[in-house]
Design a protein around this motif. Structure first.
Motif, PDB file in Angstrom:
ATOM      1  N   LEU A  71      -6.923   1.942   6.100  1.00 30.50           N
ATOM      2  CA  LEU A  71      -6.375   2.203   7.209  1.00 30.50           C
ATOM      3  C   LEU A  71      -7.203   1.833   8.485  1.00 30.50           C
ATOM      4  O   LEU A  71      -6.722   1.341   9.598  1.00 30.50           O
ATOM      5  N   ILE A  72      -8.505   2.001   8.204  1.00 29.95           N
ATOM      6  CA  ILE A  72      -9.315   1.494   9.386  1.00 29.95           C
ATOM      7  C   ILE A  72      -9.240   0.307   9.973  1.00 29.95           C
ATOM      8  O   ILE A  72      -9.084  -0.207  10.887  1.00 29.95           O
ATOM      9  N   LEU A  73      -9.184  -0.708   8.803  1.00 27.90           N
ATOM     10  CA  LEU A  73      -8.842  -2.146   9.105  1.00 27.90           C
ATOM     11  C   LEU A  73      -7.483  -2.485   9.686  1.00 27.90           C
ATOM     12  O   LEU A  73      -7.374  -3.300  10.675  1.00 27.90           O
ATOM     13  N   GLN A  74      -6.505  -1.809   9.075  1.00 29.74           N
ATOM     14  CA  GLN A  74      -5.207  -2.039   9.380  1.00 29.74           C
ATOM     15  C   GLN A  74      -5.005  -1.554  10.936  1.00 29.74           C
ATOM     16  O   GLN A  74      -4.189  -2.556  11.457  1.00 29.74           O
ATOM     17  N   ILE A  75      -5.296  -0.499  11.190  1.00 31.12           N
ATOM     18  CA  ILE A  75      -4.813   0.264  12.587  1.00 31.12           C
ATOM     19  C   ILE A  75      -5.632  -0.783  13.342  1.00 31.12           C
ATOM     20  O   ILE A  75      -5.228  -1.156  14.602  1.00 31.12           O
ATOM     21  N   ASN A  76      -6.826  -1.017  13.429  1.00 35.21           N
ATOM     22  CA  ASN A  76      -7.714  -1.791  14.455  1.00 35.21           C
ATOM     23  C   ASN A  76      -7.259  -3.214  14.696  1.00 35.21           C
ATOM     24  O   ASN A  76      -7.076  -3.666  15.641  1.00 35.21           O
ATOM     25  N   THR A  77      -6.911  -3.840  13.417  1.00 39.77           N
ATOM     26  CA  THR A  77      -6.458  -5.200  13.642  1.00 39.77           C
ATOM     27  C   THR A  77      -5.032  -5.181  14.137  1.00 39.77           C
ATOM     28  O   THR A  77      -4.639  -6.085  15.013  1.00 39.77           O
ATOM     29  N   THR A  78      -4.127  -4.356  13.885  1.00 43.04           N
ATOM     30  CA  THR A  78      -2.669  -4.396  14.398  1.00 43.04           C
ATOM     31  C   THR A  78      -2.749  -4.143  15.964  1.00 43.04           C
ATOM     32  O   THR A  78      -2.096  -4.778  16.742  1.00 43.04           O
ATOM     33  N   PHE A  79      -3.449  -3.010  16.167  1.00 40.57           N
ATOM     34  CA  PHE A  79      -3.557  -2.655  17.751  1.00 40.57           C
ATOM     35  C   PHE A  79      -4.313  -3.942  18.569  1.00 40.57           C
ATOM     36  O   PHE A  79      -3.873  -4.102  19.837  1.00 40.57           O
ATOM     37  N   THR A  80      -5.224  -4.680  17.921  1.00 41.36           N
ATOM     38  CA  THR A  80      -6.002  -5.616  18.677  1.00 41.36           C
ATOM     39  C   THR A  80      -5.167  -6.870  18.905  1.00 41.36           C
ATOM     40  O   THR A  80      -4.943  -7.476  19.860  1.00 41.36           O
ATOM     41  N   LEU A  81      -4.293  -7.128  17.995  1.00 38.98           N
ATOM     42  CA  LEU A  81      -3.582  -8.363  17.894  1.00 38.98           C
ATOM     43  C   LEU A  81      -2.412  -8.022  19.124  1.00 38.98           C
ATOM     44  O   LEU A  81      -1.745  -9.062  19.766  1.00 38.98           O
ATOM     45  N   ILE A  82      -1.913  -6.757  18.746  1.00 35.44           N
ATOM     46  CA  ILE A  82      -0.799  -6.498  19.688  1.00 35.44           C
ATOM     47  C   ILE A  82      -1.185  -6.363  21.155  1.00 35.44           C
ATOM     48  O   ILE A  82      -0.552  -6.737  22.154  1.00 35.44           O
ATOM     49  N   ALA A  83      -2.608  -5.723  21.368  1.00 35.01           N
ATOM     50  CA  ALA A  83      -2.997  -5.749  22.843  1.00 35.01           C
ATOM     51  C   ALA A  83      -3.173  -7.056  23.513  1.00 35.01           C
ATOM     52  O   ALA A  83      -3.044  -7.048  24.713  1.00 35.01           O
ATOM     53  N   HIS A  84      -3.251  -8.285  22.683  1.00 38.62           N
ATOM     54  CA  HIS A  84      -3.368  -9.399  23.065  1.00 38.62           C
ATOM     55  C   HIS A  84      -2.159 -10.071  23.692  1.00 38.62           C
ATOM     56  O   HIS A  84      -2.021 -11.093  24.657  1.00 38.62           O
ATOM     57  N   ARG A  85      -1.118  -9.602  23.335  1.00 37.09           N
ATOM     58  CA  ARG A  85       0.265  -9.807  23.944  1.00 37.09           C
ATOM     59  C   ARG A  85       0.808  -9.058  24.814  1.00 37.09           C
ATOM     60  O   ARG A  85       1.815  -9.191  25.277  1.00 37.09           O
ATOM     61  N   ILE A 124       0.734  -1.152   0.123  1.00 29.36           N
ATOM     62  CA  ILE A 124       0.109   0.069  -0.131  1.00 29.36           C
ATOM     63  C   ILE A 124       0.900   1.311   0.008  1.00 29.36           C
ATOM     64  O   ILE A 124       0.803   2.341  -0.758  1.00 29.36           O
ATOM     65  N   ILE A 125       1.990   1.158   0.885  1.00 31.57           N
ATOM     66  CA  ILE A 125       2.743   2.278   0.961  1.00 31.57           C
ATOM     67  C   ILE A 125       3.584   2.638  -0.366  1.00 31.57           C
ATOM     68  O   ILE A 125       3.399   3.838  -0.898  1.00 31.57           O
ATOM     69  N   TYR A 126       3.955   1.547  -0.980  1.00 36.35           N
ATOM     70  CA  TYR A 126       4.495   1.667  -2.369  1.00 36.35           C
ATOM     71  C   TYR A 126       3.808   2.318  -3.463  1.00 36.35           C
ATOM     72  O   TYR A 126       3.862   3.144  -4.024  1.00 36.35           O
ATOM     73  N   THR A 127       2.541   1.625  -3.595  1.00 32.18           N
ATOM     74  CA  THR A 127       1.610   2.077  -4.568  1.00 32.18           C
ATOM     75  C   THR A 127       0.946   3.405  -4.449  1.00 32.18           C
ATOM     76  O   THR A 127       1.107   3.902  -5.517  1.00 32.18           O
ATOM     77  N   TYR A 128       0.762   3.828  -3.154  1.00 30.08           N
ATOM     78  CA  TYR A 128       0.326   5.140  -2.994  1.00 30.08           C
ATOM     79  C   TYR A 128       1.353   6.191  -3.229  1.00 30.08           C
ATOM     80  O   TYR A 128       0.968   7.415  -3.463  1.00 30.08           O
ATOM     81  N   VAL A 129       2.568   6.018  -2.774  1.00 35.94           N
ATOM     82  CA  VAL A 129       3.775   6.958  -3.054  1.00 35.94           C
ATOM     83  C   VAL A 129       3.960   7.112  -4.668  1.00 35.94           C
ATOM     84  O   VAL A 129       3.955   8.394  -4.979  1.00 35.94           O
ATOM     85  N   GLN A 130       3.677   6.204  -5.235  1.00 35.36           N
ATOM     86  CA  GLN A 130       3.848   6.069  -6.872  1.00 35.36           C
ATOM     87  C   GLN A 130       2.702   6.865  -7.395  1.00 35.36           C
ATOM     88  O   GLN A 130       2.607   7.608  -8.375  1.00 35.36           O
TER      89      GLN A 130
END
Length: 313
Positions: free
Chosen positions: A247-261, A212-218
């Motif tokens: 970003l809605i899905l990415q941020i929420n999913t990442t923080f949820t998985l990290i919060a479990h650990r 996503i970062i690469y494609t959107y920078v281009q």
């Protein structure tokens, strides 16, 4: 010493703590939310399927997103609504594992689909002369098959690694079943599961993020350099919508998985994040794409008018 719960006893999800006065208002609100999610996503599916002008790579890829959203919502809402009415948070281990599979299947599917859509927009904007060759119907179909193959194979492996254990606890720490919460019911060595979980997080969260970062920078670079104002506006509108959903899905999913650990994270904060993953993307995806994507919005309006007119005849 914990009692061996095996896979016969009922598991217990976190209590909803609803007072008697709030049971039916919450049930009605939850039911309406679920029906709206299913209706809006089915409307997008039907519009893309029935509108020939939408039979192009962008919308063929988008067609998979409502399917994934419906799977995620159906994994969560029916059991939640049943729990609200009965005030019973029990769930069988088999139903819990099925729910966990569907939840992870939905989240992974959305990330992969959104990544493929970002790549499609990158080719369309940055390599327009090669678009038809790169995004030919056969290649799009192969891309979709690859998305679902990766999703199914990785999630089946995740669940198979889980089901080899016997459970020694019955209280699930979340509002719905998922792999991290089910692993907390196990008293055996779960290092292999934890390692596989970290690998899937890196691959399925980090991989799409880098793409996503690469494609959107281009895309941003191409849009800034173009002299055509209308083309630039359309590109920003389409890509901005896509980036917001991702970003809605990415941020929420990442923080949820990290919060479990992380043990010090508030369980209420983790549950709110986990709930938002299953609530906001399925609810917002069809609305955002329906309102912001001009071709889809026009086709939806035409489909609704056609059905309304035919019903009056």
């Amino acid at each position: 010493m914990y009692k061996n719960a095996s896979y016969k006893e009922l598991l217990t999800l976190v209590s909803l703590d609803l007072s008697t006065a709030h049971i039916y208002p919450v049930f009605v609100f939850g039911t309406l939310t679920y029906l709206i999610i299913v209706f809006c996503n089915l409307l997008v599916l039907a519009t893309i399927a029935l509108s020939k002008n939408l039979h192009n790579p962008m919308f063929i890829l988008l067609f998979n997103l409502p399917i994934s959203d419906i799977v995620g919502s159906t994994a969560f809402f029916p059991h939640l609504l049943f729990s609200i009415v009965t005030q019973n948070r029990g769930i069988s281990p088999s139903a819990c594992i099925t729910q966990a599979f569907m939840v992870h299947f939905y989240g992974t599917g959305n990330l992969l689909i959104l990544t493929a859509m970002a790549y499609d927009r990158y080719i369309a904007i940055c390599c327009p002369l090669r678009y038809n060759a790169i995004m030919s119907p056969k290649k799009v179909i192969k891309c979709i098959i690859l998305i679902w193959f990766i999703n199914v194979s990785m999630m089946v492996t995740l669940i198979l690694l889980l089901t080899r254990f016997k459970l020694c606890r019955t209280n699930i720490v979340d509002l719905y079943c998922n792999n991290p919460s089910l692993l907390k019911l196990v008293c055996e060595d779960t290092r292999i599961n934890n390692f596989y979980g970290m690998v899937t997080i890196v691959l399925l969260q980090g991989g799409p993020l880098l793409i996503i970062i690469y494609t959107y920078v281009q895309i941003l670079r191409t849009c800034v350099m173009t002299k055509h104002t209308d083309a630039r506006k359309k590109a920003f509108q389409t890509c901005g919508t896509h980036l917001f959903v991702f970003l809605i899905l990415q941020i929420n999913t990442t923080f949820t998985l990290i919060a479990h650990r992380i043990q010090n994270v508030s369980p209420y904060f983790r549950r709110v994040l986990g709930l938002s993953i299953l609530l906001f993307p399925p609810f917002l995806d069809p609305i955002i794409y329906g309102l912001k994507t001009t071709e889809l919005k026009r086709s939806i309006v035409m489909l609704l008018k056609r059905n309304i007119c035919s019903s009056k005849l």
